[in-house]
Structures are given as C-alpha cells and as structure tokens.
Scaffold this active site. Structure first.
Site, PDB file in Angstrom:
ATOM      1  N   LYS A 187      33.725  47.410  29.974  1.00 40.41           N
ATOM      2  CA  LYS A 187      33.742  46.346  28.955  1.00 40.41           C
ATOM      3  C   LYS A 187      33.726  47.003  27.576  1.00 40.41           C
ATOM      4  CE  LYS A 187      31.970  41.653  28.577  1.00 40.41           C
ATOM      5  NZ  LYS A 187      33.255  40.981  28.582  1.00 40.41           N
ATOM      6  N   GLU A 223      43.997  39.671  36.077  1.00 43.32           N
ATOM      7  CA  GLU A 223      42.950  38.782  35.569  1.00 43.32           C
ATOM      8  C   GLU A 223      43.413  38.136  34.275  1.00 43.32           C
ATOM      9  OE1 GLU A 223      39.309  40.455  34.034  1.00 43.32           O
ATOM     10  OE2 GLU A 223      40.219  42.408  33.771  1.00 43.32           O
TER      11      GLU A 223
HETATM   12  N1  PLP Z   1      37.226  39.724  32.740  1.00 44.20           N
HETATM   13  C1  PLP Z   1      37.150  39.941  31.425  1.00 44.20           C
HETATM   14  C2  PLP Z   1      38.278  40.655  30.783  1.00 44.20           C
HETATM   15  C3  PLP Z   1      36.028  39.499  30.694  1.00 44.20           C
HETATM   16  O1  PLP Z   1      35.955  39.706  29.374  1.00 44.20           O
HETATM   17  C4  PLP Z   1      34.996  38.823  31.353  1.00 44.20           C
HETATM   18  C5  PLP Z   1      33.793  38.412  30.632  1.00 44.20           C
HETATM   19  O2  PLP Z   1      32.795  39.055  30.644  1.00 44.20           O
HETATM   20  C6  PLP Z   1      35.124  38.608  32.729  1.00 44.20           C
HETATM   21  C7  PLP Z   1      36.244  39.063  33.388  1.00 44.20           C
HETATM   22  C8  PLP Z   1      34.045  37.898  33.477  1.00 44.20           C
HETATM   23  O3  PLP Z   1      32.952  38.716  33.731  1.00 44.20           O
HETATM   24  P1  PLP Z   1      31.510  38.088  33.899  1.00 44.20           P
HETATM   25  O4  PLP Z   1      31.602  37.100  34.999  1.00 44.20           O
HETATM   26  O5  PLP Z   1      30.649  39.229  34.261  1.00 44.20           O
HETATM   27  O6  PLP Z   1      31.161  37.469  32.603  1.00 44.20           O
HETATM   28  C1  COI Z   2      32.112  36.865  28.557  1.00 45.33           C
HETATM   29  O1  COI Z   2      32.459  36.008  29.352  1.00 45.33           O
HETATM   30  O2  COI Z   2      30.922  37.157  28.373  1.00 45.33           O
HETATM   31  C2  COI Z   2      33.082  37.591  27.768  1.00 45.33           C
HETATM   32  O3  COI Z   2      32.758  38.656  27.337  1.00 45.33           O
HETATM   33  C3  COI Z   2      34.409  36.996  27.552  1.00 45.33           C
HETATM   34  C4  COI Z   2      34.867  36.969  26.128  1.00 45.33           C
HETATM   35  C5  COI Z   2      34.051  36.121  25.225  1.00 45.33           C
HETATM   36  C6  COI Z   2      35.153  38.319  25.604  1.00 45.33           C
END
Ligand code: PLP
Ligand code: COI
Length: 337
Positions: A187, A223
């Site tokens: 991330k 995704e």
């Molecule tokens: N994919 C991306 C590119 C994201 O920014 C996020 C957000 O965090 C997700 C997937 C979903 O991840 P999570 O369910 O851990 O928030």
């Molecule tokens: C999240 O779902 O926490 C993300 O980081 C997605 C977006 C706001 C970058």
C-alpha cells in the site's frame, strides 16, 4: 466511551477530509521507535530531501472505527492492517512498525477523537489513516535512516456514489496501476499516483472507477483502483482474483470467510479472465472505503457487460453486505479474529 458528539450532519458525510482534534505520531531514529506523541497540528515539518518526497518511501493504511448500538466503539481487524503495513515496510525497506505500537496508536487516536465517531444510525464511520514516511534526508537512491509514523482520523460517508447501490465500472486497457512484479501488493502512494489519470478518465465518462487488468497479459481482471473485485457464479462460488500485483484486501479475506461459513458458498481465489464474465451472476468491489460496492456492469471496449442488473443489488451481494456490516457494527456475532 462517552457519547458527547460534535454537531455534524452525520448522515450526509462524504468520503472527504475533515479536520479532527488530534493525530498521533511516533518517530524512528537511531534504529528505534520513540514515544507516542499526541499532536493537534495538521501539518508536518519535513526535510526537503526526505526520501518520502523524492523516492516514494511512503506507505499508508486504511481502517475504520464503528460506533455500535451496544455503546462500544469497534475497530475492524486492526492487527491485519498492522501486519499488511509490516509487509509493505519489508517491500520498500522501511523499518517495520511493531504490531503493538500500531494497535496502541490506533486506539489512542480513536479515543482522543471520539466526538467525531459518527452515529450508528447514520451508517457513517470514522476512517483511520495510518501513514509512514521516510523523513531522513538522502540524495542518492537509498532508504532513509529516519521515519515518521502518524495516524489521523476523519469521519466519512460512502466512497462510491449512492453507497450500497449498483454502479458502472470501466476497463481502460492502456494503463496499469502496478508492474507485474512491482509494488501492487504494497500500500504505497505510487500505485495511487499511477491510478489518478485513468481514474479521472473513467470518472469523466461517468464510471465509478477503473477495473485494472493483470499487467503481464491484460487478459484477466485484477482489481479496482481502490478496492478488490469479486464475482458470484450461478453455481454459488465466491470468486476473487489471485495475483502478486493486487493489494491483499482485508475486507476480501473477510468476505471469503463469510461467503463460505455464513452463506455456504464455495470460496475461490483464482484467475478471472475477461472473456469469462458470463459466469458471474453478481459482482462487486470490496474494501474498507468501498465496503461492498455492487458492480452493475463493466464497460470493456464497445461492450457493456451487465451482471445482475445495472441498477439493482443482487441477493447474494446483499447478504454478504448485511453479514459484513452487521459484524463491523457489532450487530452480528463476529468469527474468531
Ligand atoms: N485494493 C486497493 C487498491 C485499495 O486501495 C484497497 C483499500 O485499502 C483495497 C483493495 C481494499 O483493501 P482493504 O479491504 O484492506 O481496505
Ligand atoms: C481504503 O479502502 O482504505 C483505501 O485505502 C482506499 C482508498 C481511499 C485509497
């Protein structure tokens, strides 16, 4: 927690930044993490040669705190975010933030800003944004020796238009968000920088977001720019792509579990070729910000592929949403972990 609250229009919050009273910070110097500092300044003072500014030594996380009807405030799966940040740290040579420190700082910043945690009835939440920055100065391409870990919070409403309603998405073949063996699974800000231009193109054409294809062959769904993808097949499979260049979504892994153990679906992580979309009777985007955002259809070239309905939410997606949000708001018993 006490229930004194700020006077905000909780039901009409957008997914935007709103200042709160405090953030928490912790600096890494001389090979170790220091004390947690509570801060009310929204700004940070940075060296102009800090590696986060030049060489992208920067990572973030996203999770939410929920005000629950039993009076408690719950944070969803915080250790998982802490572990994912550690994986990102290993990927771009930053010192790992200890899990205990991450969890302590999340709890502290949520408690300090408890008046900003939206009401249960509004369905809104407090978004928690941990951020790790290389603050040490370098001019050659090297990792910094000093880092700042900070966490701020902000109350948020839905990320995609209409919240839990079906929206259109688009495949834009000319852009990837990450390289095949690059930083997609971490991330880091650079992945999001790469998604800004295609994201703008999608939004100007009235799509909610881009669906990225695998960067090696451009034949399989990876995704969404801000969420993972899932599809439901007619024979009750919950299918989600498996690839080294997508972000391992904590929401997605929660849904894989709930699909199997609460809905009796078969959980499948595997390839999702774009020429096999007909097998899905429903599809959605999932993530912390997105929660579950039903995908009405996907534009791919001249073809607009509709799943359940362009505007209506399918029954399995609805059940998954109810189960997930029920657990997050403490209405439904959560599985272990
Ligand atoms: N994919 C991306 C590119 C994201 O920014 C996020 C957000 O965090 C997700 C997937 C979903 O991840 P999570 O369910 O851990 O928030
Ligand atoms: C999240 O779902 O926490 C993300 O980081 C997605 C977006 C706001 C970058």
């Amino acid at each position: 927690m006490n229930d004194v609250m700020k006077d905000l229009d909780w039901s009409n919050l957008s997914f935007g930044y709103m200042p709160t009273d405090y953030n928490v910070r912790c600096c890494y110097r001389n090979g170790k993490w220091g004390e947690i500092e509570v801060c009310s300044d929204e700004y940070i003072k940075l060296h102009m040669a800090a590696t986060c500014l030049h060489y992208g030594q920067e990572a973030f996380e996203g999770l939410k705190a929920y005000r629950c009807p039993d009076g408690k405030v719950r944070v969803f799966r915080v250790e998982e975010n802490a572990a994912r940040l550690q994986s990102t740290c290993r990927g771009i040579l930053m010192p790992e933030v200890p899990i205990d420190l991450f969890v302590e700082m999340v709890k502290k910043v949520v408690r300090l800003n408890q008046e900003y945690i939206p009401t249960y009835e509004s369905g809104a939440t407090l978004y928690v944004r941990p951020l790790l920055l290389g603050t040490g100065a370098q001019v050659g391409v090297h990792p910094a020796k000093e880092y700042m870990f900070l966490i701020f919070v902000t109350p948020v409403g839905p990320y995609f238009k209409g919240g839990f309603s079906a929206n259109p998405y688009v495949i834009i073949r000319d852009y990837d968000r990450s390289a095949p063996l690059g930083t997609g699974k971490y991330k880091v800000g650079g992945n999001y920088a790469a998604s800004l231009l295609p994201g703008k193109m999608a939004k100007s054409r009235h799509f909610s977001d881009v669906i990225y294809l695998d960067p090696s062959t451009h034949t399989k769904i990876e995704e969404v720019g801000s969420a993972n993808f899932f599809g439901i097949t007619a024979d009750n499979e919950f299918v989600t792509p498996l690839s080294p260049s997508i972000l391992p979504s904590i929401t997605k892994y929660s849904l894989l579990y709930l699909a199997e153990h609460r809905l009796g679906l078969k959980p499948v992580e595997g390839d999702v070729p774009i020429d096999s979309l007909d097998r899905f009777v429903e599809a959605g985007a999932c993530g912390t910000a997105a929660v579950i955002s039903p995908i009405g259809g996907i534009q791919h070239g001249d073809d607009f592929h509709v799943f359940y309905s362009e505007t209506e939410v399918g029954p399995v997606t609805r059940k998954l949403y109810d189960e997930l949000t029920g657990i997050q708001f403490g209405d439904i018993e959560a599985p272990e972990g």
